[in-house]
Enzyme design. Sequence first.
Site, PDB file in Angstrom:
ATOM      1  N   GLU A  18       0.795  -1.229   0.000  1.00  0.00           N
ATOM      2  CA  GLU A  18       0.000   0.000   0.000  1.00  0.00           C
ATOM      3  C   GLU A  18       0.822   1.272   0.000  1.00  0.00           C
ATOM      4  OE1 GLU A  18      -0.732  -2.464   2.349  1.00  0.00           O
ATOM      5  OE2 GLU A  18      -2.837  -2.318   2.929  1.00  0.00           O
ATOM      6  N   ASP A 104      -2.127  -5.312   3.433  1.00  0.00           N
ATOM      7  CA  ASP A 104      -2.341  -5.749   4.814  1.00  0.00           C
ATOM      8  C   ASP A 104      -3.351  -6.894   4.893  1.00  0.00           C
ATOM      9  OD1 ASP A 104      -0.614  -3.785   5.714  1.00  0.00           O
ATOM     10  OD2 ASP A 104      -2.220  -2.324   6.014  1.00  0.00           O
ATOM     11  N   ASP A 106      -6.072  -7.622   6.501  1.00  0.00           N
ATOM     12  CA  ASP A 106      -7.357  -7.360   7.155  1.00  0.00           C
ATOM     13  C   ASP A 106      -8.369  -7.161   6.028  1.00  0.00           C
ATOM     14  OD1 ASP A 106      -6.781  -4.834   6.150  1.00  0.00           O
ATOM     15  OD2 ASP A 106      -6.381  -3.947   8.098  1.00  0.00           O
ATOM     16  N   GLU A 108      -9.855  -4.598   4.803  1.00  0.00           N
ATOM     17  CA  GLU A 108      -9.563  -3.509   3.872  1.00  0.00           C
ATOM     18  C   GLU A 108      -8.388  -3.865   2.974  1.00  0.00           C
ATOM     19  OE1 GLU A 108      -9.318   1.358   3.915  1.00  0.00           O
ATOM     20  OE2 GLU A 108      -9.139   0.255   5.787  1.00  0.00           O
ATOM     21  N   TYR A 334       1.871  -5.509  12.964  1.00  0.00           N
ATOM     22  CA  TYR A 334       0.760  -4.740  12.396  1.00  0.00           C
ATOM     23  C   TYR A 334      -0.076  -4.094  13.498  1.00  0.00           C
ATOM     24  CZ  TYR A 334      -3.017  -3.595   9.169  1.00  0.00           C
ATOM     25  OH  TYR A 334      -3.949  -2.925   8.412  1.00  0.00           O
ATOM     26  N   ARG A 336      -3.136  -2.543  13.373  1.00  0.00           N
ATOM     27  CA  ARG A 336      -4.606  -2.603  13.367  1.00  0.00           C
ATOM     28  C   ARG A 336      -5.023  -4.039  13.661  1.00  0.00           C
ATOM     29  NH1 ARG A 336      -3.479   1.039   9.220  1.00  0.00           N
ATOM     30  NH2 ARG A 336      -4.287   3.126   9.631  1.00  0.00           N
ATOM     31  N   HIS A 381      -4.204 -12.225  13.270  1.00  0.00           N
ATOM     32  CA  HIS A 381      -3.246 -11.209  13.660  1.00  0.00           C
ATOM     33  C   HIS A 381      -2.690 -11.495  15.037  1.00  0.00           C
ATOM     34  CE1 HIS A 381      -5.190  -7.937  10.901  1.00  0.00           C
ATOM     35  NE2 HIS A 381      -4.513  -8.853  10.243  1.00  0.00           N
TER      36      HIS A 381
END
Length: 934
Positions: A18, A104, A106, A108, A334, A336, A381
């Site tokens: 990203e 990532d 997740d 999103e 990470y 989040r 995670h």
Amino acid sequence: MSPTSETAHGGRRLVIVESPAKAKTIKGYLGPGYVVEASVGHIRDLPNGAAEVPEKYTGEVRRLGVDVEHDFQPIYVVNADKKAQVRKLKEQLAESDELFLATDEDREGEAIAWHLLEVLKPKVPVHRMVFHEITKEAIRDAVANPRELNKRMVDAQETRRILDRLYGYEVSPVLWKKVMPRLSAGRVQSVATRLVVERERERIAFRSAEYWDLTGTFSTGRAGDPSDPSTLTARLNTVDGQRVAQGRDFGSDGRLKSAQVLHLDEANARSLAAALEGASFAVRSVESKPYRRSPYAPFRTTTLQQEASRKLGFGAKATMQVAQKLYENGFITYMRTDSTTLSETAVAAARAQVTQLYGADYLPEKPRVYAGKVKNAQEAHEAIRPSGDRFRTPAETGLTGDQFKLYELIWKRTVASQMKDAVGNSVTVKIGGRGSDGRDAEFSASGKTITFHGFMKAYVEGADDPNAELDDRERRLPQVAEGDALSSEEISVDGHATKPPARYTEASLVKELEEREIGRPSTYASIIGTILDRGYVFKKGTALVPSFLSFAVVNLLEKHFGRLVDYDFTARMEDDLDRIARGEAQAVPWLRRFYFGEGDAAGAASEAGNGDGDHLGGLKELVTDLGAIDAREISSFPVGNDIKLRVGRYGPYVERGEKEAEGHQRADVPEDLAPDELTVEYAEELLAKPSGDFELGTDPATGHQIIARDGRYGPYVTEVLPEGTPKTGKNAVKPRTASLFKNMSLDTVTLEDALKLMSLPRVVGTDAEGVEITAQNGRYGPYLKKGTDSRSLENEEQLFSITLEEALAIYAQPKQRGRAAAKPPLKELGTDPVSERPVVVKDGRFGPYVTDGETNATLRTGDSVEDITPERGYELLAEKRAKGPAKKAAKKTPAKKTAAKKTAAKKTTAAKKTTAKKTTAKSAAKKTAASADE
């Protein structure tokens, strides 16, 4: 499989992440056969407006960006600012043999990877590469063990995005029509705003209660030492066996919740203290209990935000910005995450550091395991921890400033999570005596001693309440036994008043949202940022204060979209979205019920908005049936004495009576006034102030009327030009205006004052060379001007009084270069917890600001020099540091024409030779660019 050896035979691999910072770090861990590029966030999204929607779409699809009639098909467009990046990615992909999507792990991140696939349309093998920390081992392991794209996660994120679009694009226009233009509503932001508003309503309704008690200082008569003090302080607990009322015994209405407690007033408390003078006291009981405290779980997103707020003064947004940099540069995992789980590698690393730094006595026999408390946590995670299989101590990282402080916080918490419990003893001592009036009084004191600090050697959690006692705080009491006689050194009388519920801070609002299971923890920082940016909430110190505008917005949503801002409804929606993510529910039928309603809910707008049945039903009809919404009523709130607070299109105001009616009064309300501070008395004070235009008289020179009025930038005087005077075009005439001096006010300024003010600039005279010198009042104060040479004056009165000789004397002095002498600080706040430098408030060119000598941060709307707290000052500095230094535009150096001609001549021959070879590649690049621009 080694990535470097594999690429020697496997050709070129394109890795897409990203962010450019992450790309740079990962590139360092991969071999020469890898190209690492950034998508720079989302490359594709729902359109921002109708202009971005392709022409083939019309009607509601064009407005919403979602085709609600055809299975809620989203219309995705490549963002205008991402087209060049997409073109670059396509060019890189055209020259690659494999594609690794390394966004990532997740929802999103999975959606970004899916959008990349949809837009790039790769013809080469595609792999989904996932990792939770950016270390050499983790990145190489991720390359060697890719997985397939998780379509269920993509579906869940798409459903979330479509839901939020429908909510925002359908409800926001209602706010525009009924409250004020350019407002916004959102599935979680509106609920978060409601929480802040409801807390303020509680504060407004709150009625304080006064209560009194006694504090006694008692002596054992022995010489004391640190382990056995000679005195103890105890608070009055009971009188004649009846418990004395404390703050917790009163309701928000100021009344006692139970008649079983004794409410002491001042007279009663003072008479009891007098009766206890000279009384004999003895220890009635000593109760000792073992004390044990286990370490806190490793950080997840929300607990990191809360603790960074308490200990470092960071806002949620600043915390996430700093954590993002730490993650991208390979220092932490990470950031989040909902999980408190540590991998076996991390547990081993933490335990090794416990032994190394604190000794084997602090290491439990077995590793500690923390069960997840967050519903539907993404357990793939880890918790937020230092990266790698060996943790770098803060000193070993080379980090500085905010990044060092946040890394140190994470490191300490992680190591402490694998340490032994703290143990000790807690003791309660009760002391009794009988007063001269026969009343029996019993006092109570509690103490705590820690015999083994365990994890507290490394870390102690902060508290939201600044007066709360932290876990590692000891309170030692004298070693006394039941029956021991004590003498009273002092009996003091203490008065107290109950306090309204504390306003939310960013940390406590994050905690509340998580406990109510509203939204996802990873989005809380952006949600709080949104309600601050929209003007729904502003800050006073660290407290979140709702604006009067937010009262109007929440009032409308509660009355006409009740279920959309219902806390349980929002939490159940979150459950439904998680069910879709797990494949237990289908997105389209769920969206259809939410938007159109089904069965009994369809066609019942009022019930769908406020009923207690099914939590889904009929958004479309709710936003269509607006006839029952009275815009004036929605934005009006009673204050008292027939005064109402109204939220108008240009801000809040108080009003008594109806417009055009006799006795009508109206006055603007300061936008930074906290709603609970708008009392009847203050409203009366505002209404009593003179308002409107003050007619000062007629200018004898022009015949124009001169008036004084209060403007956006303060009070000023101006002339009223005759009707028909052109206001636009080349013949336009502007009325003369002038700001009032600081020592003037609207109700005392005279016509003479106004004419003098409007006579500025004043010609003082000319110098020896005939250059005119004028005295002028400017944005930054009064000054002299001679050609292009300006000199500041000391005060505004000099504009009229300074003589030519005085002006020439000022110009005879050499002009001061650089900065003027520093002004003294307006306020001292203390020592910044990050830079460890003194923080002060100063008056700057653009208003007051806080500074620690290294970083400057301007005070925001709602902050004032008088009210700003040290914590708020530290937070403003932390947010400014998190943004980093402002980027300077690169200077373009024009090439010399002669050099350009020579270079061009030299390159012509070489260019001819290579043109044929590059034609095919250029054609492919053009096709790629064209497809990216569609």
